[in-house]
Design a protein around this motif. Structure first.
Motif, PDB file in Angstrom:
ATOM      1  N   ALA A  26       0.849  -1.201   0.000  1.00  0.00           N
ATOM      2  CA  ALA A  26       0.000   0.000   0.000  1.00  0.00           C
ATOM      3  C   ALA A  26       0.887   1.255   0.000  1.00  0.00           C
ATOM      4  N   LEU A  27       1.986   1.208   0.746  1.00  0.00           N
ATOM      5  CA  LEU A  27       2.879   2.365   0.788  1.00  0.00           C
ATOM      6  C   LEU A  27       3.555   2.601  -0.561  1.00  0.00           C
ATOM      7  N   ALA A  28       3.683   1.530  -1.349  1.00  0.00           N
ATOM      8  CA  ALA A  28       4.258   1.688  -2.698  1.00  0.00           C
ATOM      9  C   ALA A  28       3.213   2.241  -3.677  1.00  0.00           C
ATOM     10  N   LEU A  29       1.939   2.046  -3.361  1.00  0.00           N
ATOM     11  CA  LEU A  29       0.876   2.447  -4.297  1.00  0.00           C
ATOM     12  C   LEU A  29       0.301   3.827  -4.017  1.00  0.00           C
ATOM     13  N   TRP A  30       0.268   4.212  -2.725  1.00  0.00           N
ATOM     14  CA  TRP A  30      -0.374   5.481  -2.386  1.00  0.00           C
ATOM     15  C   TRP A  30       0.603   6.404  -1.666  1.00  0.00           C
ATOM     16  N   GLU A  31       0.363   7.716  -1.803  1.00  0.00           N
ATOM     17  CA  GLU A  31       1.249   8.695  -1.155  1.00  0.00           C
ATOM     18  C   GLU A  31       1.135   8.629   0.351  1.00  0.00           C
ATOM     19  N   ARG A  32      -0.106   8.412   0.813  1.00  0.00           N
ATOM     20  CA  ARG A  32      -0.329   8.341   2.260  1.00  0.00           C
ATOM     21  C   ARG A  32      -1.146   7.112   2.589  1.00  0.00           C
ATOM     22  N   VAL A  33      -0.802   6.480   3.711  1.00  0.00           N
ATOM     23  CA  VAL A  33      -1.570   5.331   4.178  1.00  0.00           C
ATOM     24  C   VAL A  33      -1.869   5.560   5.660  1.00  0.00           C
ATOM     25  N   THR A  34      -3.136   5.385   6.017  1.00  0.00           N
ATOM     26  CA  THR A  34      -3.496   5.422   7.432  1.00  0.00           C
ATOM     27  C   THR A  34      -3.939   4.024   7.835  1.00  0.00           C
ATOM     28  N   VAL A  35      -3.329   3.485   8.862  1.00  0.00           N
ATOM     29  CA  VAL A  35      -3.725   2.174   9.373  1.00  0.00           C
ATOM     30  C   VAL A  35      -4.687   2.412  10.532  1.00  0.00           C
ATOM     31  N   ALA A  36      -5.875   1.805  10.437  1.00  0.00           N
ATOM     32  CA  ALA A  36      -6.896   1.994  11.484  1.00  0.00           C
ATOM     33  C   ALA A  36      -7.062   0.682  12.237  1.00  0.00           C
ATOM     34  N   VAL A  37      -6.849   0.743  13.541  1.00  0.00           N
ATOM     35  CA  VAL A  37      -6.906  -0.449  14.385  1.00  0.00           C
ATOM     36  C   VAL A  37      -8.252  -0.468  15.111  1.00  0.00           C
ATOM     37  N   ALA A  38      -9.058  -1.489  14.810  1.00  0.00           N
ATOM     38  CA  ALA A  38     -10.428  -1.540  15.324  1.00  0.00           C
ATOM     39  C   ALA A  38     -10.436  -1.688  16.844  1.00  0.00           C
ATOM     40  N   ALA A  39     -11.215  -0.824  17.491  1.00  0.00           N
ATOM     41  CA  ALA A  39     -11.285  -0.829  18.956  1.00  0.00           C
ATOM     42  C   ALA A  39     -12.270  -1.866  19.467  1.00  0.00           C
ATOM     43  N   GLY A  40     -13.398  -1.963  18.819  1.00  0.00           N
ATOM     44  CA  GLY A  40     -14.455  -2.843  19.347  1.00  0.00           C
ATOM     45  C   GLY A  40     -14.898  -3.853  18.322  1.00  0.00           C
ATOM     46  N   GLY A  41     -16.034  -4.450  18.595  1.00  0.00           N
ATOM     47  CA  GLY A  41     -16.605  -5.387  17.624  1.00  0.00           C
ATOM     48  C   GLY A  41     -16.242  -6.821  17.922  1.00  0.00           C
ATOM     49  N   LYS A  42     -14.971  -7.086  18.122  1.00  0.00           N
ATOM     50  CA  LYS A  42     -14.528  -8.458  18.377  1.00  0.00           C
ATOM     51  C   LYS A  42     -13.883  -8.532  19.746  1.00  0.00           C
ATOM     52  N   GLN A  43     -14.032  -9.686  20.402  1.00  0.00           N
ATOM     53  CA  GLN A  43     -13.269  -9.925  21.626  1.00  0.00           C
ATOM     54  C   GLN A  43     -11.831 -10.192  21.182  1.00  0.00           C
ATOM     55  N   THR A  44     -10.890  -9.441  21.696  1.00  0.00           N
ATOM     56  CA  THR A  44      -9.511  -9.611  21.239  1.00  0.00           C
ATOM     57  C   THR A  44      -8.622 -10.186  22.339  1.00  0.00           C
ATOM     58  N   LEU A  45      -7.563 -10.852  21.922  1.00  0.00           N
ATOM     59  CA  LEU A  45      -6.580 -11.343  22.895  1.00  0.00           C
ATOM     60  C   LEU A  45      -5.757 -10.170  23.419  1.00  0.00           C
ATOM     61  N   LEU A  46      -5.411  -9.258  22.508  1.00  0.00           N
ATOM     62  CA  LEU A  46      -4.523  -8.142  22.860  1.00  0.00           C
ATOM     63  C   LEU A  46      -5.322  -6.851  22.985  1.00  0.00           C
ATOM     64  N   SER A  47      -4.909  -6.017  23.916  1.00  0.00           N
ATOM     65  CA  SER A  47      -5.636  -4.759  24.143  1.00  0.00           C
ATOM     66  C   SER A  47      -5.454  -3.828  22.948  1.00  0.00           C
ATOM     67  N   LEU A  48      -6.336  -2.851  22.850  1.00  0.00           N
ATOM     68  CA  LEU A  48      -6.202  -1.861  21.780  1.00  0.00           C
ATOM     69  C   LEU A  48      -4.853  -1.150  21.876  1.00  0.00           C
ATOM     70  N   ALA A  49      -4.442  -0.800  23.078  1.00  0.00           N
ATOM     71  CA  ALA A  49      -3.161  -0.089  23.260  1.00  0.00           C
ATOM     72  C   ALA A  49      -2.001  -0.937  22.729  1.00  0.00           C
ATOM     73  N   ASP A  50      -2.019  -2.233  23.022  1.00  0.00           N
ATOM     74  CA  ASP A  50      -0.947  -3.113  22.544  1.00  0.00           C
ATOM     75  C   ASP A  50      -0.987  -3.244  21.025  1.00  0.00           C
ATOM     76  N   ARG A  51      -2.193  -3.367  20.471  1.00  0.00           N
ATOM     77  CA  ARG A  51      -2.286  -3.527  19.015  1.00  0.00           C
ATOM     78  C   ARG A  51      -1.833  -2.243  18.301  1.00  0.00           C
ATOM     79  N   LEU A  52      -2.195  -1.096  18.859  1.00  0.00           N
ATOM     80  CA  LEU A  52      -1.731   0.171  18.273  1.00  0.00           C
ATOM     81  C   LEU A  52      -0.211   0.264  18.338  1.00  0.00           C
ATOM     82  N   GLU A  53       0.348  -0.105  19.479  1.00  0.00           N
ATOM     83  CA  GLU A  53       1.801  -0.018  19.657  1.00  0.00           C
ATOM     84  C   GLU A  53       2.537  -0.937  18.669  1.00  0.00           C
ATOM     85  N   MET A  54       2.012  -2.159  18.510  1.00  0.00           N
ATOM     86  CA  MET A  54       2.661  -3.095  17.574  1.00  0.00           C
ATOM     87  C   MET A  54       2.623  -2.576  16.147  1.00  0.00           C
ATOM     88  N   VAL A  55       1.459  -2.048  15.752  1.00  0.00           N
ATOM     89  CA  VAL A  55       1.342  -1.534  14.375  1.00  0.00           C
ATOM     90  C   VAL A  55       2.295  -0.347  14.206  1.00  0.00           C
TER      91      VAL A  55
END
Ligand code: COA
Length: 174
Positions: A26-55
């Motif tokens: 995506a970074l090769a195709l577009w000038e800007r890329v925003t990655v959006a990490v879903a907060a809700g909807g699914k029960q997750t193993l990892l917290s939102l804070a951890d998933r944001l940090e990893m990304v």
């Protein structure tokens, strides 16, 4: 008008080598890329804070952090896309099952937002069998992560597991 800004949404519980490949392309195709990490909807193993940090660590490792932001996705995808002014949403496709899933999500999003446009990138065949579920199973069983997630994610998860002792049920779904 040419598309310049792509929005790459996902749960990223956790981000896999497949997701990292889609991000790189995506970074090769577009000038800007925003990655959006879903907060809700699914029960997750990892917290939102951890998933944001990893990304964020994976984005930093691309060396292209100046044109790639990472944000939480708290509401509807169509609302975030409009708010950010992103031209397209980008997703990876690994299989016919993914295609059907993406098709129905795209139809629903289009219904909510007539300007909604999606671009799907075919997953690299050698990464097509990787899912976040597989990675979570490996985490739970204490297996090696290097074959399924980027090094930055493996290092982060190894640190979390070493720090926690118990590495299950860490998520808060948001
Ligand atoms: N490489 C590896 N794995 C991939 C992949 C790729 N290229 N593409 C998808 N996957 C996997 C993920 O790892 C995940 O695996 P898992 O089921 O084993 O955990 C699975 O595919 C689903 O991916 P996910 O990122 O969780 O997508 P989703 O289909 O649940 O949708 C959102 C996530 C954020 C796009 C969606 O929930 C959303 O839009 N939420 C906002 C609320 C909203 O607008 N809802 C209406 C939508 S119609």
């Amino acid at each position: 008008m040419s598309a310049r800004h792509a929005l790459f949404p996902g749960t990223f519980d956790p981000l896999t080598l497949g997701h990292a490949d889609v991000l790189r392309r995506a970074l090769a195709l577009w000038e800007r890329v925003t990655v959006a990490v879903a907060a809700g909807g699914k029960q997750t193993l990892l917290s939102l804070a951890d998933r944001l940090e990893m990304v964020r660590r994976v984005v930093a490792a691309t060396g292209q952090g100046d044109r790639c932001r990472v944000v939480p996705l708290r509401g509807l995808l169509v609302d975030l896309r409009r708010e950010l002014g992103a031209d397209v949403v980008v997703r990876g496709l690994r299989s016919v099952a993914d295609l059907e899933h993406e098709q129905s999500m795209a139809a629903a999003n289009r219904r909510l937002d007539p300007d909604y446009e999606i671009v799907c990138l075919f997953a690299r065949p050698d990464l097509g069998m990787i899912s976040s579920t597989l990675v979570r199973d490996i985490i739970r069983c204490g297996g090696p992560l290097a074959a399924v997630v980027p090094p930055e994610v493996a290092a982060f998860l190894d640190g979390r597991i070493a720090g926690n002792g118990d590495h299950t049920g860490a998520g808060d779904g948001g």
